[in-house]
Design a protein around this motif. Structure first.
Motif, PDB file in Angstrom:
ATOM      1  N   THR A 196       0.827  -1.208   0.000  1.00 26.33           N
ATOM      2  CA  THR A 196       0.000   0.000   0.000  1.00 26.33           C
ATOM      3  C   THR A 196       0.864   1.262   0.000  1.00 26.33           C
ATOM      4  N   GLU A 197       0.241   2.378  -0.372  1.00 24.88           N
ATOM      5  CA  GLU A 197       0.931   3.677  -0.310  1.00 24.88           C
ATOM      6  C   GLU A 197       1.398   3.959   1.111  1.00 24.88           C
ATOM      7  N   SER A 198       0.561   3.621   2.087  1.00 29.00           N
ATOM      8  CA  SER A 198       0.920   3.840   3.498  1.00 29.00           C
ATOM      9  C   SER A 198       2.159   3.057   3.875  1.00 29.00           C
ATOM     10  N   GLU A 199       2.255   1.811   3.399  1.00 29.74           N
ATOM     11  CA  GLU A 199       3.435   1.002   3.690  1.00 29.74           C
ATOM     12  C   GLU A 199       4.686   1.608   3.047  1.00 29.74           C
ATOM     13  N   VAL A 200       4.550   2.096   1.823  1.00 27.82           N
ATOM     14  CA  VAL A 200       5.683   2.740   1.151  1.00 27.82           C
ATOM     15  C   VAL A 200       6.124   3.963   1.946  1.00 27.82           C
ATOM     16  N   ASP A 201       5.166   4.805   2.318  1.00 33.13           N
ATOM     17  CA  ASP A 201       5.490   6.027   3.056  1.00 33.13           C
ATOM     18  C   ASP A 201       6.093   5.710   4.424  1.00 33.13           C
ATOM     19  N   PHE A 202       5.536   4.692   5.118  1.00 35.09           N
ATOM     20  CA  PHE A 202       6.065   4.293   6.422  1.00 35.09           C
ATOM     21  C   PHE A 202       7.506   3.805   6.286  1.00 35.09           C
ATOM     22  N   MET A 203       7.755   2.932   5.304  1.00 36.12           N
ATOM     23  CA  MET A 203       9.097   2.378   5.120  1.00 36.12           C
ATOM     24  C   MET A 203      10.088   3.475   4.713  1.00 36.12           C
ATOM     25  N   LYS A 262      14.631   6.529   6.407  1.00 36.97           N
ATOM     26  CA  LYS A 262      15.200   7.862   6.565  1.00 36.97           C
ATOM     27  C   LYS A 262      15.644   8.088   8.007  1.00 36.97           C
ATOM     28  N   THR A 263      14.829   7.612   8.955  1.00 36.54           N
ATOM     29  CA  THR A 263      15.167   7.746  10.372  1.00 36.54           C
ATOM     30  C   THR A 263      16.401   6.912  10.709  1.00 36.54           C
ATOM     31  N   ARG A 264      16.451   5.684  10.211  1.00 33.88           N
ATOM     32  CA  ARG A 264      17.564   4.772  10.528  1.00 33.88           C
ATOM     33  C   ARG A 264      18.857   5.125   9.781  1.00 33.88           C
TER      34      ARG A 264
END
Length: 111
Positions: free
Chosen positions: A79-86, A91-93
């Motif tokens: 999903t788009e949400s999964e792409v954005d979350f990952m 980016k954080t890591r």
């Protein structure tokens, strides 16, 4: 009337928009494997357009490229949400690309 052949993936409303302009449009709905192939062609097409975009078209080309990425992900069950979350998680890591760092070499320490 001149008939021009395209055989490329277009956005969902494109046939209706062309019909609204009085044009005759032929299209087909692709099966899974055809869709996968055309998505990859579209991705490559959008990368080329992005690379050659002037300042006035840059945002539009980024949006088109992103839309194709989301379609590829969705086609593969993401999903788009999964792409954005990952994206945010990576980016954080690992950081983003804002520091403009180019890795030149890595030398392994011998034990």
């Amino acid at each position: 009337m001149e008939k021009k052949e395209y055989n490329k993936l277009v956005r969902d409303y494109f046939p209706d928009l062309m019909k609204g302009k009085g044009k005759n449009v032929e299209f087909e709905i692709l099966d899974g494997s055809q869709y996968s192939e055309k998505l990859m062609e579209k991705f490559n097409e959008e990368v080329v357009k992005f690379r050659h975009a002037g300042t006035d078209r840059l945002l539009s080309e980024i949006v088109d490229l992103l839309e194709v990425v989301y379609a590829i992900a969705e086609h593969r069950g993401i999903t788009e949400s999964e792409v954005d979350f990952m994206r945010q998680l990576k980016k954080t890591r690992n950081g983003g690309f804002r520091k403009k760092i180019m890795l030149k070499t890595i030398e392994e320490k011998s034990m």
